[in-house]
Design an enzyme around this catalytic site. Structure first.
Site, PDB file in Angstrom:
ATOM      1  CG  ASN A  61     -35.310  27.840  38.007  1.00 16.23           C
ATOM      2  OD1 ASN A  61     -36.269  28.408  38.502  1.00 16.23           O
ATOM      3  ND2 ASN A  61     -34.169  28.455  37.759  1.00 16.23           N
ATOM      4  CD  GLU A  63     -30.051  27.809  39.687  1.00 14.24           C
ATOM      5  OE1 GLU A  63     -29.276  28.305  40.523  1.00 14.24           O
ATOM      6  OE2 GLU A  63     -30.372  28.377  38.626  1.00 14.24           O
ATOM      7  CB  CYS A  72     -35.425  23.494  33.188  1.00 13.80           C
ATOM      8  SG  CYS A  72     -33.834  23.850  32.441  1.00 13.80           S
ATOM      9  CD  GLU A  74     -38.851  25.573  30.849  1.00 12.38           C
ATOM     10  OE1 GLU A  74     -38.181  25.316  31.873  1.00 12.38           O
ATOM     11  OE2 GLU A  74     -38.540  26.454  30.046  1.00 12.38           O
ATOM     12  CB  CYS A 111     -32.858  24.860  27.818  1.00 13.93           C
ATOM     13  SG  CYS A 111     -33.349  23.333  28.638  1.00 13.93           S
ATOM     14  CB  CYS A 114     -37.204  22.451  28.563  1.00 18.63           C
ATOM     15  SG  CYS A 114     -36.527  22.427  30.242  1.00 18.63           S
TER      16      CYS A 114
HETATM   17  N1  THU Z   1     -33.885  27.351  33.249  1.00 18.37           N
HETATM   18  C1  THU Z   1     -35.157  26.862  33.264  1.00 18.37           C
HETATM   19  O1  THU Z   1     -35.739  26.609  34.328  1.00 18.37           O
HETATM   20  N2  THU Z   1     -35.764  26.658  32.078  1.00 18.37           N
HETATM   21  C2  THU Z   1     -35.172  26.849  30.867  1.00 18.37           C
HETATM   22  O2  THU Z   1     -35.717  26.448  29.864  1.00 18.37           O
HETATM   23  C3  THU Z   1     -33.915  27.591  30.788  1.00 18.37           C
HETATM   24  C4  THU Z   1     -33.147  27.672  32.049  1.00 18.37           C
HETATM   25  C5  THU Z   1     -33.205  27.515  34.527  1.00 18.37           C
HETATM   26  C6  THU Z   1     -32.068  26.546  34.739  1.00 18.37           C
HETATM   27  C7  THU Z   1     -31.222  27.289  35.728  1.00 18.37           C
HETATM   28  O3  THU Z   1     -31.729  27.032  37.029  1.00 18.37           O
HETATM   29  C8  THU Z   1     -31.466  28.746  35.395  1.00 18.37           C
HETATM   30  O4  THU Z   1     -32.659  28.798  34.623  1.00 18.37           O
HETATM   31  C9  THU Z   1     -30.340  29.400  34.627  1.00 18.37           C
HETATM   32  O5  THU Z   1     -29.981  28.655  33.513  1.00 18.37           O
END
Ligand code: THU
Length: 159
Positions: A61, A63, A72, A74, A111, A114
């Protein structure tokens, strides 16, 4: 009026019980959590995609101070895999999460956005993509991305 029940089939097991190919892919996803850029959530997610030609593509991920600009693990993984290998199906996607100094006990839970992207990957190549969600206590193995998104929206809805 009638009620219907939509069932999802998933295999639950320990990482050590996975076939070696999946075990190794999970190891890559776990390692990849360390490359997450997550200074805001401190929630490290790693993903690894096994392509039909044996390549493994990874992502974590990413940010951003402007929160919605991040992405994310995925989707960084699948978009990189598909952008660089547009004709090669993704056979398996493994996902792991690490926070507060340890991997999550429960299986990683992708999520909704994704899940939608996983479904599109599966559809574009016309074959199921296995999804392995790592958890320290148990892993979940889904035979197809569509099992993670019942009553889904696909290209068929646009026809
Ligand atoms: N996140 C993912 O990388 N994948 C997901 O399916 C759920 C959330 C990340 C996004 C963000 O950087 C952190 O987790 C918190 O939400």
């Amino acid at each position: 009026m009638k009620e219907i029940v939509i069932k999802t089939q998933v295999t639950s097991c320990q990482q050590q019980e996975l076939p070696v190919e999946l075990y190794n892919l999970v190891e890559v996803a776990k390692q990849k959590t360390q490359d997450a850029y997550c200074p805001y959530s401190h929630y490290h997610v790693g993903a690894a995609a096994l392509l039909a030609d044996g390549q493994i593509l990874t992502g974590a991920n990413q940010e951003n101070a402007a929160y919605p600009s991040g992405l994310c693990a995925e989707r960084t993984t699948l978009f990189a895999a598909n952008a660089n290998n547009p004709h090669t199906p993704v056979d398996v996607l493994a996902i792991a999460c690490y926070t507060d100094g340890h991997f999550t006990e429960d299986p990683a839970s992708p999520c909704g956005a994704c899940r939608q992207v996983m479904l599109e990957t599966e559809h574009r190549f016309g074959k199921p993509m296995k999804v392995v969600l790592y958890g320290a206590r148990e892993c979940y193995v889904f035979e197809s991305a569509k099992d993670l998104l019942p009553v889904c929206f696909t290209s068929e809805n646009l026809e």
